[in-house]
Design a protein around this motif. Structure first.
Motif, PDB file in Angstrom:
ATOM      1  N   ARG A  84       0.827  -1.204   0.000  1.00 12.73           N
ATOM      2  CA  ARG A  84       0.000   0.000   0.000  1.00 12.73           C
ATOM      3  C   ARG A  84       0.870   1.267   0.000  1.00 12.73           C
ATOM      4  NH1 ARG A  84      -2.120  -0.695   4.456  1.00 12.73           N
ATOM      5  NH2 ARG A  84      -3.756  -2.140   3.757  1.00 12.73           N
ATOM      6  N   THR A  85       1.926   1.229   0.797  1.00 14.93           N
ATOM      7  CA  THR A  85       2.837   2.380   0.832  1.00 14.93           C
ATOM      8  C   THR A  85       3.492   2.611  -0.527  1.00 14.93           C
ATOM      9  OG1 THR A  85       3.281   1.986   3.174  1.00 14.93           O
ATOM     10  CG2 THR A  85       4.852   3.361   1.988  1.00 14.93           C
ATOM     11  N   ALA A  86       3.970   1.481  -1.124  1.00 12.14           N
ATOM     12  CA  ALA A  86       4.588   1.605  -2.456  1.00 12.14           C
ATOM     13  C   ALA A  86       3.577   2.063  -3.487  1.00 12.14           C
ATOM     14  CB  ALA A  86       5.202   0.256  -2.858  1.00 12.14           C
ATOM     15  N   MET A  87       2.334   1.581  -3.381  1.00 13.35           N
ATOM     16  CA  MET A  87       1.288   1.976  -4.338  1.00 13.35           C
ATOM     17  C   MET A  87       0.981   3.468  -4.224  1.00 13.35           C
ATOM     18  SD  MET A  87      -0.698   0.917  -6.711  1.00 13.35           S
ATOM     19  CE  MET A  87      -2.196   1.355  -7.578  1.00 13.35           C
ATOM     20  N   ASN A  88       0.897   3.991  -3.028  1.00  8.95           N
ATOM     21  CA  ASN A  88       0.617   5.420  -2.864  1.00  8.95           C
ATOM     22  C   ASN A  88       1.738   6.261  -3.456  1.00  8.95           C
ATOM     23  OD1 ASN A  88      -1.767   4.858  -1.533  1.00  8.95           O
ATOM     24  ND2 ASN A  88      -0.805   4.842   0.518  1.00  8.95           N
ATOM     25  N   LYS A  90       3.721   5.384  -5.936  1.00 10.40           N
ATOM     26  CA  LYS A  90       3.656   5.291  -7.387  1.00 10.40           C
ATOM     27  C   LYS A  90       2.510   6.142  -7.941  1.00 10.40           C
ATOM     28  CE  LYS A  90       5.628   0.630  -7.405  1.00 10.40           C
ATOM     29  NZ  LYS A  90       6.939   1.024  -7.945  1.00 10.40           N
ATOM     30  N   VAL A  91       1.393   6.183  -7.228  1.00  3.72           N
ATOM     31  CA  VAL A  91       0.280   6.998  -7.688  1.00  3.72           C
ATOM     32  C   VAL A  91       0.667   8.489  -7.680  1.00  3.72           C
ATOM     33  CG1 VAL A  91      -2.065   7.755  -7.140  1.00  3.72           C
ATOM     34  CG2 VAL A  91      -1.480   5.331  -7.069  1.00  3.72           C
ATOM     35  N   ASP A  92       1.313   8.932  -6.621  1.00  4.82           N
ATOM     36  CA  ASP A  92       1.739  10.347  -6.540  1.00  4.82           C
ATOM     37  C   ASP A  92       2.728  10.681  -7.644  1.00  4.82           C
ATOM     38  OD1 ASP A  92       0.136  10.605  -4.335  1.00  4.82           O
ATOM     39  OD2 ASP A  92       1.761  10.303  -2.868  1.00  4.82           O
ATOM     40  N   GLN A  97       3.786  13.187 -13.139  1.00  3.46           N
ATOM     41  CA  GLN A  97       4.275  13.054 -14.503  1.00  3.46           C
ATOM     42  C   GLN A  97       3.184  13.296 -15.532  1.00  3.46           C
ATOM     43  OE1 GLN A  97       7.509  12.638 -15.379  1.00  3.46           O
ATOM     44  NE2 GLN A  97       7.975  12.774 -13.168  1.00  3.46           N
ATOM     45  N   LEU A  98       1.941  12.851 -15.239  1.00  4.98           N
ATOM     46  CA  LEU A  98       0.881  12.963 -16.243  1.00  4.98           C
ATOM     47  C   LEU A  98       0.230  14.341 -16.258  1.00  4.98           C
ATOM     48  CD1 LEU A  98      -0.822   9.474 -15.860  1.00  4.98           C
ATOM     49  CD2 LEU A  98       0.801  10.224 -17.615  1.00  4.98           C
ATOM     50  N   THR A  99       0.491  15.154 -15.252  1.00  6.09           N
ATOM     51  CA  THR A  99      -0.074  16.525 -15.283  1.00  6.09           C
ATOM     52  C   THR A  99       0.551  17.367 -16.368  1.00  6.09           C
ATOM     53  OG1 THR A  99       1.526  17.123 -13.561  1.00  6.09           O
ATOM     54  CG2 THR A  99      -0.694  16.521 -12.842  1.00  6.09           C
ATOM     55  N   VAL A 186       3.273 -21.157 -10.987  1.00  7.83           N
ATOM     56  CA  VAL A 186       2.065 -20.684 -10.314  1.00  7.83           C
ATOM     57  C   VAL A 186       2.482 -19.852  -9.092  1.00  7.83           C
ATOM     58  CG1 VAL A 186      -0.058 -21.335  -9.138  1.00  7.83           C
ATOM     59  CG2 VAL A 186       0.742 -22.662 -11.110  1.00  7.83           C
ATOM     60  N   THR A 187       2.051 -18.589  -9.089  1.00  8.60           N
ATOM     61  CA  THR A 187       2.465 -17.649  -8.046  1.00  8.60           C
ATOM     62  C   THR A 187       1.251 -16.892  -7.547  1.00  8.60           C
ATOM     63  OG1 THR A 187       4.582 -17.382  -9.204  1.00  8.60           O
ATOM     64  CG2 THR A 187       4.084 -15.796  -7.458  1.00  8.60           C
ATOM     65  N   LYS A 188       1.258 -16.630  -6.236  1.00  9.00           N
ATOM     66  CA  LYS A 188       0.194 -15.831  -5.617  1.00  9.00           C
ATOM     67  C   LYS A 188       0.634 -14.367  -5.588  1.00  9.00           C
ATOM     68  CE  LYS A 188      -1.808 -17.575  -2.050  1.00  9.00           C
ATOM     69  NZ  LYS A 188      -2.066 -18.019  -0.651  1.00  9.00           N
ATOM     70  N   TYR A 189      -0.281 -13.473  -5.998  1.00  8.36           N
ATOM     71  CA  TYR A 189       0.033 -12.038  -6.087  1.00  8.36           C
ATOM     72  C   TYR A 189      -0.961 -11.244  -5.256  1.00  8.36           C
ATOM     73  CZ  TYR A 189       3.543 -12.320  -9.811  1.00  8.36           C
ATOM     74  OH  TYR A 189       4.671 -12.561 -10.525  1.00  8.36           O
ATOM     75  N   LEU A 190      -0.436 -10.173  -4.666  1.00 10.76           N
ATOM     76  CA  LEU A 190      -1.274  -9.167  -4.026  1.00 10.76           C
ATOM     77  C   LEU A 190      -1.440  -8.029  -5.030  1.00 10.76           C
ATOM     78  CD1 LEU A 190      -2.716  -7.893  -1.581  1.00 10.76           C
ATOM     79  CD2 LEU A 190      -0.482  -7.053  -0.809  1.00 10.76           C
ATOM     80  N   VAL A 191      -2.649  -7.808  -5.489  1.00 11.45           N
ATOM     81  CA  VAL A 191      -2.923  -6.859  -6.580  1.00 11.45           C
ATOM     82  C   VAL A 191      -3.594  -5.627  -5.992  1.00 11.45           C
ATOM     83  CG1 VAL A 191      -4.029  -6.527  -8.817  1.00 11.45           C
ATOM     84  CG2 VAL A 191      -3.192  -8.807  -8.155  1.00 11.45           C
ATOM     85  N   TYR A 192      -3.001  -4.464  -6.250  1.00 11.95           N
ATOM     86  CA  TYR A 192      -3.582  -3.182  -5.866  1.00 11.95           C
ATOM     87  C   TYR A 192      -3.913  -2.402  -7.139  1.00 11.95           C
ATOM     88  CZ  TYR A 192      -3.053  -3.007  -0.807  1.00 11.95           C
ATOM     89  OH  TYR A 192      -3.193  -3.207   0.535  1.00 11.95           O
ATOM     90  N   GLY A 193      -5.062  -1.761  -7.135  1.00 10.51           N
ATOM     91  CA  GLY A 193      -5.467  -0.909  -8.251  1.00 10.51           C
ATOM     92  C   GLY A 193      -5.932   0.441  -7.746  1.00 10.51           C
ATOM     93  N   SER A 194      -5.550   1.511  -8.463  1.00  9.21           N
ATOM     94  CA  SER A 194      -5.918   2.845  -8.002  1.00  9.21           C
ATOM     95  C   SER A 194      -6.119   3.755  -9.222  1.00  9.21           C
ATOM     96  CB  SER A 194      -4.826   3.417  -7.085  1.00  9.21           C
ATOM     97  OG  SER A 194      -5.117   4.753  -6.726  1.00  9.21           O
ATOM     98  N   PRO A 195      -7.112   4.624  -9.193  1.00 10.16           N
ATOM     99  CA  PRO A 195      -7.265   5.601 -10.281  1.00 10.16           C
ATOM    100  C   PRO A 195      -6.226   6.734 -10.138  1.00 10.16           C
ATOM    101  CG  PRO A 195      -8.949   5.936  -8.611  1.00 10.16           C
ATOM    102  CD  PRO A 195      -8.199   4.725  -8.202  1.00 10.16           C
ATOM    103  N   VAL A 196      -5.778   7.252 -11.295  1.00 10.75           N
ATOM    104  CA  VAL A 196      -4.841   8.390 -11.320  1.00 10.75           C
ATOM    105  C   VAL A 196      -5.554   9.551 -12.003  1.00 10.75           C
ATOM    106  CG1 VAL A 196      -2.579   9.202 -12.059  1.00 10.75           C
ATOM    107  CG2 VAL A 196      -2.883   6.796 -11.439  1.00 10.75           C
ATOM    108  N   PRO A 197      -6.066  10.501 -11.235  1.00 12.06           N
ATOM    109  CA  PRO A 197      -6.808  11.623 -11.852  1.00 12.06           C
ATOM    110  C   PRO A 197      -5.869  12.557 -12.631  1.00 12.06           C
ATOM    111  CG  PRO A 197      -6.541  11.976  -9.489  1.00 12.06           C
ATOM    112  CD  PRO A 197      -5.995  10.628  -9.776  1.00 12.06           C
TER     113      PRO A 197
END
Length: 561
Positions: A84-88, A90-92, A97-99, A186-197
């Motif tokens: 979650r920390t890494a995802m936040n 990456k979102v920031d 970059q996309l602005t 075969v691998t188990k993954y923790l998948v996080y998804g987040s919108p980038v406005p």
């Protein structure tokens, strides 16, 4: 249990086949499990160890499952926090970059998305244990979805439900755990998804972190917990077995010592070690055994002296009795020359001498049984003439008592290997008692035989027996009603001697009675000397009372032999 008749015939046949095979299987299971069930019933140590293993297995299993689940939850929670920390972050970074791109038609935007995905990727390309980054802009057909590494198919990781949650416009992140085959593994993954406005529209960022390390750690913890729990259960079983053995072994020794004592080895004792409770038990057992030995020896000595006294007195009384008998016979033969009172006294003297002589004979016989000197002089004998002879000799007594003797004997000879003198004495005692207590009602004597046994029943319809008297009647000198005047002048030892005679043959002497409804005695003897009796050819309870037995709680039976 029969199958219901309303079922179709094929179903009923199938049920019969199943029932037949089930019975066969049940018999096999019964045979193969019999040793285990016998060991379970007989071994206290086995039961204690088995119950300890079951209880400890349940306890350790429950505790181990709790530890393993808690450890797995902790590992997963830590992985989620890191992801979650890494995802936040990456979102920031993606938002900054996309602005720079105000509209989706910017020709540099696809290249910018590819560069952004490469920058956000923090793993080693092509490694099964690396994370995966995916950027999607599905609302803009001109923009392609970008995944790093590009060779990974994320269709099994990013499900349609997750995409709908991320693109719902709520601005919240979505999370799920998925298992997929990546790089052939075969691998188990923790998948996080987040919108980038962004200023040009909706972009979705997906970050997939492998849980390989966490799975390995969780499996290692489960293995350690399982091994530790198994070792603990085995250790508890061993401890329970050792502790139980410390307690059971003295008990087993005490049981074996008690068996030897009951077999007549009165000098057997337990070994006393230490001063604990088990040593106290052994000492108390030895003290009890010593007291029993002293009491048994004393009682045996008293019994021996009593038997010797009875035998000596009986023999010593023979000599004066013979002299008195000779004088009494002389007086009795001349009684007609005396006054009526003197003649009556001579008759009474003769009768009492007869009774006294009979008592001495019975006492000698009882002393021989007590001393173990009684011997069976068995020979092949027809029992029908013996019964007829007994009835003939007691006819006069029966006529004086107003009793009719009824004989129900087989038409053919009944041959058995018996001592005729003892059998005749038993029957004479039974018929004589029945006549005395018959209350002027018929006495029925019945005989029957089969391949293994011969039975004779003597049935009267007199005063009967009260509850509990069916066993007392065989005691020495016991009388059902001491106030009754005896007609036969018996000694009170007849039935006791009859019981011993029956036992000497290996047979039974049994009694049934009901107050006011009479009594029945049954003598059962084996056809061949030495054979073991299993059943009698005649019922103990009279046939005229069998139908009423279930409704009459007063009926009693007793078996002696």
């Amino acid at each position: 249990m029969r199958a219901p008749t309303w079922l179709p015939m094929p179903v009923r046949r199938a049920l019969r086949v199943v029932r037949r095979y089930w019975r066969v299987l049940a018999r096999h299971l019964e045979r193969y499990t019999a040793p285990a069930r016998r060991a379970w019933r007989r071994s206290l140590q086995l039961r204690v160890v088995a119950l300890t293993l079951v209880a400890s297995s349940l306890l350790v299993g429950t505790f181990g499952a709790f530890i393993a689940n808690s450890s797995t939850d902790i590992l997963l929670s830590r992985a989620e926090d890191e992801a979650r920390t890494a995802m936040n972050g990456k979102v920031d970074y993606a938002l900054k970059q996309l602005t720079l791109y105000p509209q989706a038609r910017d020709p540099e935007l696809p290249n910018a998305l590819n560069d952004l995905a490469d920058e956000l990727f923090d793993g080693k390309s092509g490694s099964p244990g690396s994370s995966i980054v995916s950027i999607r802009a599905e609302n803009y057909p001109d923009l392609q979805a970008v995944t790093v590494p590009p060779t990974v198919d994320t269709s099994d990781l990013i499900t349609r439900d997750m995409i709908e949650k991320v693109s719902a416009g709520s601005g919240k992140q979505a999370r799920q755990i998925r298992t997929a085959e990546i790089y052939g593994q075969v691998t188990k993954y923790l998948v996080y998804g987040s919108p980038v406005p962004t200023r040009f529209g909706h972009v979705e960022l997906y970050y997939m972190v492998p849980l390989t390390t966490e799975d390995q750690d969780a499996n290692l913890i489960r293995t350690i917990v399982l091994a530790t729990g198994l070792a603990l259960v085995i250790l508890l079983g061993v401890v329970a077995g050792l502790v139980t053995r410390l307690v059971v072994t003295p008990v087993r020794v005490a049981a074996r010592t008690a068996q030897r004592l009951s077999a007549g080895l009165l000098d057997q004792r337990m070994k006393v070690d230490g001063e604990d409770d088990l040593a106290l038990l052994a000492a108390a057992f030895n003290q009890m055994a010593a007291n029993l030995q002293r009491q048994i020896v004393r009682l045996e000595e008293m019994s021996r002296l009593q038997r010797r006294f009875t035998s000596d007195v009986s023999h010593e009384l023979r000599t004066p009795l013979t002299t008195v008998r000779m004088a009494a016979d002389l007086i009795f033969s001349e009684r007609e020359d005396f006054d009526p009172a003197v003649a009556r006294s001579a008759e009474l003297l003769q009768a009492e001498l007869d009774r006294f002589e009979e008592l001495l004979t019975d006492l000698l016989e009882i002393s021989r049984f007590d001393a173990g000197f009684a011997a069976l002089d068995a020979e092949h004998t027809d029992l029908v003439p013996i019964v007829e002879r007994v009835a003939e000799r007691l006819t006069g007594l029966a006529e004086r008592a107003g009793v009719e003797l009824e004989l129900r004997l087989p038409d053919t000879p009944v041959i058995a290997e018996v001592d005729p003198r003892r059998v005749e004495r038993v029957l004479r005692n039974l018929v004589g008692n029945a006549v005395e207590h018959g209350e002027a009602k018929p006495v029925r004597i019945t005989m029957a035989t089969d391949d293994a046994a011969v039975a004779v029943t003597v049935r009267d319809h007199g005063i009967g027996l009260k509850p509990g008297e069916e066993r007392l009647v065989f005691n020495r000198f016991w009388r059902a009603d001491p106030s009754r005047a005896r007609q036969t002048g018996g000694t009170g030892l007849g039935l006791s001697i009859s019981v011993e005679d029956a036992r000497l043959h290996g047979g039974w002497l049994e009694a049934w009675g009901s107050p006011g409804e009479g009594a029945q005695f049954r003598l059962t003897l084996p056809v061949r000397a030495g054979d073991r009796l299993v059943a009698a050819p005649l019922p103990l309870i009279p046939r005229d009372r069998t139908a009423e037995l279930s409704s009459s709680p007063r009926d009693r039976t007793a078996e002696v032999g």
